[in-house]
Structure formats: structure tokens, C-alpha cells
Design an enzyme around this catalytic site. Sequence first.
Site, PDB file in Angstrom:
ATOM      1  N   GLY A   1      72.576  38.433  68.478  1.00 60.37           N
ATOM      2  CA  GLY A   1      73.570  37.881  67.559  1.00 60.37           C
ATOM      3  C   GLY A   1      74.169  38.839  66.547  1.00 60.37           C
ATOM      4  O   GLY A   1      75.163  38.505  65.911  1.00 60.37           O
TER       5      GLY A   1
ATOM      6  N   HIS B   1      72.622  27.394  76.423  1.00 64.37           N
ATOM      7  CA  HIS B   1      71.898  28.640  76.711  1.00 64.37           C
ATOM      8  C   HIS B   1      70.832  28.331  77.762  1.00 64.37           C
ATOM      9  O   HIS B   1      69.907  27.571  77.497  1.00 64.37           O
ATOM     10  CB  HIS B   1      71.261  29.173  75.427  1.00 64.37           C
ATOM     11  CG  HIS B   1      70.462  30.431  75.630  1.00 64.37           C
ATOM     12  ND1 HIS B   1      70.201  31.319  74.634  1.00 64.37           N
ATOM     13  CD2 HIS B   1      69.893  30.946  76.735  1.00 64.37           C
ATOM     14  CE1 HIS B   1      69.488  32.319  75.111  1.00 64.37           C
ATOM     15  NE2 HIS B   1      69.281  32.110  76.392  1.00 64.37           N
TER      16      HIS B   1
ATOM     17  N   ARG C   1      60.962  41.502  79.142  1.00 67.46           N
ATOM     18  CA  ARG C   1      59.624  41.249  78.583  1.00 67.46           C
ATOM     19  C   ARG C   1      59.162  39.846  78.963  1.00 67.46           C
ATOM     20  O   ARG C   1      59.957  39.059  79.483  1.00 67.46           O
ATOM     21  CB  ARG C   1      59.702  41.324  77.058  1.00 67.46           C
ATOM     22  CG  ARG C   1      60.684  40.296  76.501  1.00 67.46           C
ATOM     23  CD  ARG C   1      60.596  40.082  74.999  1.00 67.46           C
ATOM     24  NE  ARG C   1      61.358  38.909  74.598  1.00 67.46           N
ATOM     25  CZ  ARG C   1      62.646  38.909  74.285  1.00 67.46           C
ATOM     26  NH1 ARG C   1      63.346  40.037  74.328  1.00 67.46           N
ATOM     27  NH2 ARG C   1      63.249  37.780  73.935  1.00 67.46           N
TER      28      ARG C   1
ATOM     29  N   PHE D   1      85.371  33.903  74.868  1.00 63.86           N
ATOM     30  CA  PHE D   1      84.421  33.148  74.045  1.00 63.86           C
ATOM     31  C   PHE D   1      84.302  31.711  74.540  1.00 63.86           C
ATOM     32  O   PHE D   1      85.311  31.024  74.710  1.00 63.86           O
ATOM     33  CB  PHE D   1      84.864  33.161  72.581  1.00 63.86           C
ATOM     34  CG  PHE D   1      83.952  32.375  71.666  1.00 63.86           C
ATOM     35  CD1 PHE D   1      82.661  32.818  71.426  1.00 63.86           C
ATOM     36  CD2 PHE D   1      84.380  31.203  71.067  1.00 63.86           C
ATOM     37  CE1 PHE D   1      81.800  32.109  70.589  1.00 63.86           C
ATOM     38  CE2 PHE D   1      83.529  30.476  70.227  1.00 63.86           C
ATOM     39  CZ  PHE D   1      82.241  30.930  69.988  1.00 63.86           C
TER      40      PHE D   1
ATOM     41  N   VAL E   1      58.559  34.206  74.546  1.00 65.62           N
ATOM     42  CA  VAL E   1      57.801  33.204  73.787  1.00 65.62           C
ATOM     43  C   VAL E   1      57.644  31.916  74.613  1.00 65.62           C
ATOM     44  O   VAL E   1      56.561  31.331  74.672  1.00 65.62           O
ATOM     45  CB  VAL E   1      58.521  32.879  72.454  1.00 65.62           C
ATOM     46  CG1 VAL E   1      57.804  31.756  71.711  1.00 65.62           C
ATOM     47  CG2 VAL E   1      58.638  34.118  71.580  1.00 65.62           C
TER      48      VAL E   1
HETATM   49  C1  MV4 Z   1      78.458  34.170  73.440  1.00 66.79           C
HETATM   50  C2  MV4 Z   1      78.838  32.902  72.959  1.00 66.79           C
HETATM   51  C3  MV4 Z   1      80.019  32.367  73.418  1.00 66.79           C
HETATM   52  N1  MV4 Z   1      80.791  33.059  74.289  1.00 66.79           N
HETATM   53  N2  MV4 Z   1      79.247  34.816  74.316  1.00 66.79           N
HETATM   54  C4  MV4 Z   1      74.614  34.752  70.669  1.00 66.79           C
HETATM   55  C5  MV4 Z   1      73.452  35.674  70.818  1.00 66.79           C
HETATM   56  C6  MV4 Z   1      73.690  36.517  72.032  1.00 66.79           C
HETATM   57  N3  MV4 Z   1      72.509  36.579  72.831  1.00 66.79           N
HETATM   58  C7  MV4 Z   1      74.829  35.847  72.728  1.00 66.79           C
HETATM   59  N4  MV4 Z   1      75.359  34.837  71.873  1.00 66.79           N
HETATM   60  C8  MV4 Z   1      76.478  34.146  72.201  1.00 66.79           C
HETATM   61  N5  MV4 Z   1      77.306  34.760  73.084  1.00 66.79           N
HETATM   62  C9  MV4 Z   1      80.393  34.263  74.712  1.00 66.79           C
HETATM   63  N6  MV4 Z   1      81.165  34.929  75.588  1.00 66.79           N
HETATM   64  C10 MV4 Z   1      77.988  32.254  72.067  1.00 66.79           C
HETATM   65  C11 MV4 Z   1      76.805  32.882  71.678  1.00 66.79           C
HETATM   66  C12 MV4 Z   1      75.951  32.127  70.798  1.00 66.79           C
HETATM   67  C13 MV4 Z   1      74.737  31.640  71.245  1.00 66.79           C
HETATM   68  C14 MV4 Z   1      74.244  31.908  72.534  1.00 66.79           C
HETATM   69  C15 MV4 Z   1      73.045  31.421  72.946  1.00 66.79           C
HETATM   70  C16 MV4 Z   1      72.273  30.653  72.068  1.00 66.79           C
HETATM   71  C17 MV4 Z   1      72.716  30.398  70.815  1.00 66.79           C
HETATM   72  C18 MV4 Z   1      73.938  30.881  70.368  1.00 66.79           C
HETATM   73  C19 MV4 Z   1      74.405  30.593  69.080  1.00 66.79           C
HETATM   74  C20 MV4 Z   1      75.601  31.073  68.672  1.00 66.79           C
HETATM   75  C21 MV4 Z   1      76.378  31.846  69.515  1.00 66.79           C
END
Ligand code: MV4
Length: 449
Positions: free
Chosen positions: A165, A208, A292, A202, A295
Site C-alpha cells: 500500500g 482481494h 513466504r 484502477f 499469516v
Molecule cells: C489496486 C487496487 C485497485 N486497482 N490495484 C493495495 C495494496 C496492494 N497490495 C495493492 N492494493 C490495491 N491495488 C488496482 N489496479 C486497490 C488496492 C487496494 C487494496 C487491495 C487489496 C486489499 C485491500 C486494499 C485496500 C485498498 C486498496
Amino acid sequence: MFQKVLVANRGEIALRVINACRELGIRTVAVYSEADRNSLHVRFADEAICIGPPRASESYLNVPAVISAAEIANVDAIHPGYGLLSENANFAEVCRASNIKFIGPPPEVTRLMGEKEKARQTMKAAGVPILPGSDGVISSEEEALQWVAKVGFPVILKAKAGGGGRGMRIVRSAEELPNLYHAASTEAANAFGNGELYMEKFIEQPRHIEFQVLADEHGNVRTLFERECSIQRRHQKLIEEAPSLQVTPEIREHIDATLKRCLTAIGYQNAGTVEFLMDEDGQIYFIEMNTRIQVEHPVTEFITGVDLVKAQLRIAAGERLDQILPEKLEIRGHAIECRINAEHPVKFTPSAGKITAFNVPGGNGVRVDTAQYAEGVVPPYYDSLIAKLIVYGVDRAEAIARAERALRQFIVQGIETSIPLHQAIFADEDFRAGRFDTKFMERFLAKNN
Ligand code: MV4
């Protein structure tokens, strides 16, 4: 098999690894900071070595101190757990140079996956679905605008060296792009020592979803289905479950086939997790890979019956996946994990101190992974996870009912914990119906405050 393994971690995951070693007949060496002298990972390991002062940078992250302990104790291998040194390619290289087996992938692979844009192109080449975006890093604002012309707003700028993030900015118009480009780049340079960025379309309200993989040292790769990890706040997961209600057998099949191809091609080894976002239409896209044990690995253990930490040890000792896993893996039932943190359930402020009462729930379908105990102390120096409650049921409804009764029986006094927050989430209609995405906690906290 190894004679002796050093566990380069603390808390519940150190104990988890020690337990797996003991069941395999492997002797263990705990390392600990001065703040963890009375910890259970120290008590239950065969040997324990103090490696420094409380601050992690001076103890658990101190590579010379960890390697010295490994050499003094004459171990064959080091298990890094999660966090700390687990995704540090330099540490894995020092292990290799010291003739100590690092239980994880080779440093070259860890380094590749740490460069998020290279990981993205590697997955793309193998046919793993990725989001529309830049091919490689972007070298200027002008180039960023050229990619936007192809992809369309909104886009997200991400740090090549990032993850979790930081160094990310959402861009919705050409006017705001220059400022956000520089903000992301500066933040990334400060946080990771590398300001390079790449771009993705985006997704507004993604879910997730991540896939568990195991790979042996003979070129064999298997996937162990997915976990749903959308219930998080500020990039800290709170609840994870498996399987995901949104992943169809077709998606599972497709991701399994493409990940096998990709991870075989790059020489992946040991346990890993491949993270995806799912959009509102149910399309799934690779975002990054974690090299890895995670959790939330116990939810996968519940639905597959596979002990993932034992699998890591056996893979690192050279065993083949077909010796470790059954020929056919099937999803059985449903599992949910609650991360119990030592923090205020509403304000989220950390809550260190002495635990005065501690009742751990048990019974059918309930597992608690913790290194805490009554009279134990939660030091202020480390992350706030003090226990994981993992429940299993024949279906999601039974798992939810078990989680609710187990949370009632989970008593922690002396410090604040997130148990009341978990109870409130389990009472939420949207959560119970499986209607959630990564914005769930924002909506939930707005609604309940
Ligand atoms: C993104 C997204 C929306 N669109 N990528 C946040 C942490 C990093 N691992 C990737 N993240 C995100 N990438 C695109 N193209 C939104 C997030 C994101 C998010 C992703 C997974 C779990 C929680 C999140 C919370 C806010 C934003």
C-alpha cells in the site's frame, strides 16, 4: 530430513514452526530478543539463544546476529516465518553462503517477485491475467499520460519496489497526474530507496483473493485453492476465509493452470501466495506475489488437510510434491480466520501490557494459534497480532456459528483486543451474506460509529 532448524521469528508463527518441526522429529533453536525472554517459543524450542535488545532492528532483523546463532547452534536450516527476514533476498543469500538451508524460495526468485513490475510482466508472459497498464516502469509524467491514453482513467500509480500500500496514488484526471506522480515517486524513494513507478487500471471496489501454491525443488508446482482476504483495514487483514464464494471452478482451473506454467518457468520453490484483485464483473487479475508462508495459511490447511509448514520443511529437505501431497486435492468445507490483535477495538490504538486472564476456546472445528498465556506480556515493540482464531465448518454458515461461539469463549483480560470488533463484524448482515469487498471495513466503521 534436517536434524536441527533455527526459527528466525517470534510469537505464534515461531511456535507454529516449532510444532511442525517437533512432529517431524526435527530439533529446534529459538532466537529471542531481551523483551521475549519469557515467550513460549523460547520455552518450547529445544534450545534458545538471545540475539539482542527488544527493537526488532537490533534482534530479529539483525542478520549477523541470526547467522551467528545458527552457526553456534550448528543448525542445518533456518525457517524465517512471515514478516521480518522472510522476504529478504540478501538474508537468503547469506544463508546460502553460510551453507545453511533457507526454508523458502531461492534469493533470485524472491528478488524477481519483489520487483512488482517485473513480477507483473513475468505473469503476463505466462498467460496469467493482469490489469491493463504500463509495460514496465514509467520514466516521466509524459509517458504516464501516454499509458493513460490507452488504459483510460481512473488509474493507480504503484511503486516498482513497493507492496502493502505504500507509494501508491489513484489518479482520476490529467490535471492531477503531475502532482500525484511526484508524490508517489517521492514516497516510494523514501520508503524503498527506489522511486520508480508503474501504472495499472484502477478497480474501485475490488475483492482481494489470493492463491496458495507449493513448489518442490524438482520442477513440480501445485496450487491449493484460494483465500478471500477482503476484510481489512489500512492494508491490515482482519478476517480471511477459504474457499471464496466468488471463485468459480472455471476460474480456479484457469488460475491453477497458468500459475503452474509461470512458477515452473521461473523456478519457484517452497510455499508462496499469488495475490489477485477481482472486479465487480467477477474478472480476476494478478497484482503481486508473496514469497513466504502467510499469516492466514491455516484456513487453507483446514479445507485441504495439508500441513503447509511441514510441507515447507519437507520441500526444503528435497522431497518431491508427490510424496507430500495426495494425488487429488479437494476443497472440504469452509474455514474462517480472525486475527486477534492487542489493540483498542474501535480506536485501533496498540495495547501492550500484562495479560491477567486468558481463556482460549476449543472444541469441534476450532483452532487457536497463539504464543500468549495468562500472566504473559505483550511487548510494545512488535506487531499487535496475539492470536489467530481459525474455525472450520461443513459450510460457511456452520463456520460462522462456530466463530461466534468461540469468540464468546475467548477471554483476554489486562489488555484491549479486537475480539469485540470481530463479534460486531460477525453480526453484520452484509458480512453474513458474503456481500463485501476491500471497502467493507470503511463502510462498516462509518455505519457503526
Ligand atoms: C489496486 C487496487 C485497485 N486497482 N490495484 C493495495 C495494496 C496492494 N497490495 C495493492 N492494493 C490495491 N491495488 C488496482 N489496479 C486497490 C488496492 C487496494 C487494496 C487491495 C487489496 C486489499 C485491500 C486494499 C485496500 C485498498 C486498496
